[in-house]
Design a protein around this motif. Structure first.
Motif, mmCIF file in Angstrom:
data_model
loop_
_atom_site.group_PDB
_atom_site.id
_atom_site.type_symbol
_atom_site.label_atom_id
_atom_site.label_comp_id
_atom_site.label_asym_id
_atom_site.label_seq_id
_atom_site.Cartn_x
_atom_site.Cartn_y
_atom_site.Cartn_z
ATOM 1 N N CYS A 7 36.250 34.330 47.129
ATOM 2 C CA CYS A 7 35.266 35.371 46.823
ATOM 3 C C CYS A 7 34.807 36.136 48.053
ATOM 4 N N GLY A 8 34.735 35.439 49.199
ATOM 5 C CA GLY A 8 34.272 36.096 50.413
ATOM 6 C C GLY A 8 32.782 35.970 50.664
ATOM 7 N N CYS B 142 30.699 33.047 49.333
ATOM 8 C CA CYS B 142 30.092 31.710 49.189
ATOM 9 C C CYS B 142 29.991 31.042 50.568
ATOM 10 N N CYS C 264 33.522 30.308 52.041
ATOM 11 C CA CYS C 264 34.221 31.532 52.456
ATOM 12 C C CYS C 264 33.590 32.100 53.724
ATOM 13 N N CYS D 18 36.843 27.881 48.278
ATOM 14 C CA CYS D 18 35.868 28.823 47.711
ATOM 15 C C CYS D 18 35.107 28.149 46.572
HETATM 16 ZN ZN ZN Z 1 34.050 31.860 48.119
#
Ligand code: ZN
Ligand code: NAD
Ligand code: ZN
Length: 375
Positions: free
Chosen positions: A85-86, A88, A91, A99
């Motif tokens: 997701c970038g 969390c 991430c 993730c």
């Molecule tokens: Zn994530």
């Protein structure tokens, strides 16, 4: 598409489509078959019939959702096998292999893989990529380095991750178990990081030859105890570092599996206070495990020897995004050419046959790239 153990078929499925504003649809130009697919192919995971395989994907962006800002139609991209997701906790720390939001109740998502979330695989004409801004790595336009770039989806970064977990440093010695694509990439990455001596252990002559070609020392475990062979070549000391690129389906002889044999052999091959990078897969449940405990993912690991030697070990899925950009730039600069191990480039229609050969580890079948546009 997976049918049953030892059988995949090419079938028409519904076209991938935008499902969320952050999605992109990619027209796949190259999708590789991986040793990880073989665990599912052999019925050695919980994978159900109907799953579309393919987590090593690259291609040309066909369409983007309204929330995608940096990726546009026509871009040439490669996707980490991890779906992430970038935003969390993991991430944000660079641990995109774990993730926390893309796969409910689990840390980590991937395309076309059992337990890794609802993401269709890319051994197909089209692929849906969630969080496209985060998950697409941009590539130079054109067709140059297609096969090298395809390996940025998994095996090159995964081999590098193994070397990173073992903290392989200039001048060190390393033993790599497994001369499959991942083991060869781990050996190659160790050499890129400046290792002085790299041993690669397997018993497939064609794969050992590739190891030799990149400057590693091939060790054929069919010809004698690998521990002795490695100690003989390191003044009796063993190597500084060790890498497991085999996993739970390790064999001692043809067809004779011992799930902990590589881990336990590494403990003997690596010198006291050394480090192990384990990227070979281990699973919490293995329907075909050779013993009752192995069926539950419980292995007879030599914890006493491991402790006594003060060894350390890193494990798990590779965080591909931590390395793919840097490795891409090494390819562009001509400093890395991972495609030396690619053996086959085939249309999707030949995938069933390719799975069979790769699964049998037939001579010369090191790495298969599927090219959906090929007739
Ligand atoms: Zn994530
Ligand atoms: N951690 C990750 O992110 C990640 C990513 C990709 C693949 N993997 C895993 O890495 C492993 C290797 O993948 P691959 O594509 O190279 O697979 P592969 O099956 O082609 O290669 C495995 C190699 O191990 C050799 N081998 C078997 N038993 C051995 C032993 N006792 N000692 C030494 N070698 C032995 C086999 O002959 C084969 O050449 C698989 O378990 C795969 O699932 C993990
Ligand atoms: Zn893979």
């Amino acid at each position: 598409m997976y049918q049953e153990p030892f059988s995949v078929e090419v079938k028409d499925v519904e076209d991938a489509r935008i499902q969320a504003p952050n999605d992109a649809i990619v027209r796949v130009t190259t999708a590789a078959i991986c040793g990880s697919d073989l665990h599912m192919y052999e019925g050695r995971t919980g994978a159900e019939p109907g799953i579309v395989f393919g987590h090593e994907n690259m291609g040309i962006v066909e369409e983007v959702g309204s929330g995608v800002t940096t990726v546009k139609k026509g871009d040439r991209v490669v996707m980490p096998f991890n779906v992430a997701c970038g935003f969390c906790k993991n991430c944000l720390a660079g641990r995109t292999g774990f993730c926390l939001t893309v796969n409910k109740g689990f840390a980590g998502g991937a395309y076309g893989y059992v337990s890794m979330g609802p993401y269709m695989g890319g051994q197909a004409e089209y692929l849906r990529v969630p969080y496209a801004d985060f998950n697409c790595l941009q590539l130079p336009m054109g067709e140059e380095h297609e096969d090298d770039f395809a390996l940025l989806a998994d095996i090159f970064p995964t081999g590098y991750h193994a070397a990173e977990m073992a903290q392989v440093s200039p001048g060190e010695s390393v033993c790599v178990f497994g001369a499959g694509p991942v083991g060869l990439m781990a050996a190659y990455s160790s050499i890129l990081r400046g290792a002085a001596q790299v041993f690669v252990v397997d018993r497939q002559p064609d794969r050992l030859r590739l190891a030799e070609r990149i400057g590693a020392v091939p060790i054929d475990f069919g010809q004698g105890d690998p521990v002795e062979q490695i100690k003989d070549r390191t003044g009796g000391e063993g190597t500084d570092k060790g890498i497991d690129a085999v996993g739970y389906q390790a064999t001692v002889r043809e067809g004779d599996e011992q799930p902990a044999v590589v881990l336990n052999t590494l403990i003997e091959c690596v010198r006291p206070t050394g480090m192990l990078g384990v990227v070979g897969l281990y699973v919490p449940a293995d329907p075909g495990g050779p013993s009752e405990s192995a069926k539950h993912g419980e292995l007879l690991f030599k914890m006493g020897r491991f402790f006594e030697k003060g060894l350390r070990m890193g494990t798990g899925q590779a965080n591909v995004k931590a390395y793919n950009r840097q490795l891409r730039d090494m390819i562009v600069a001509g400093r890395a050419t991972p495609s030396f191990l690619v053996s086959h480039r085939l249309p999707l229609s030949e995938a069933p046959d390719a799975y069979q050969h790769f699964d049998q580890r037939d001579d010369g079948w090191t790495k298969v790239l599927l090219k959906p546009a090929m007739a």
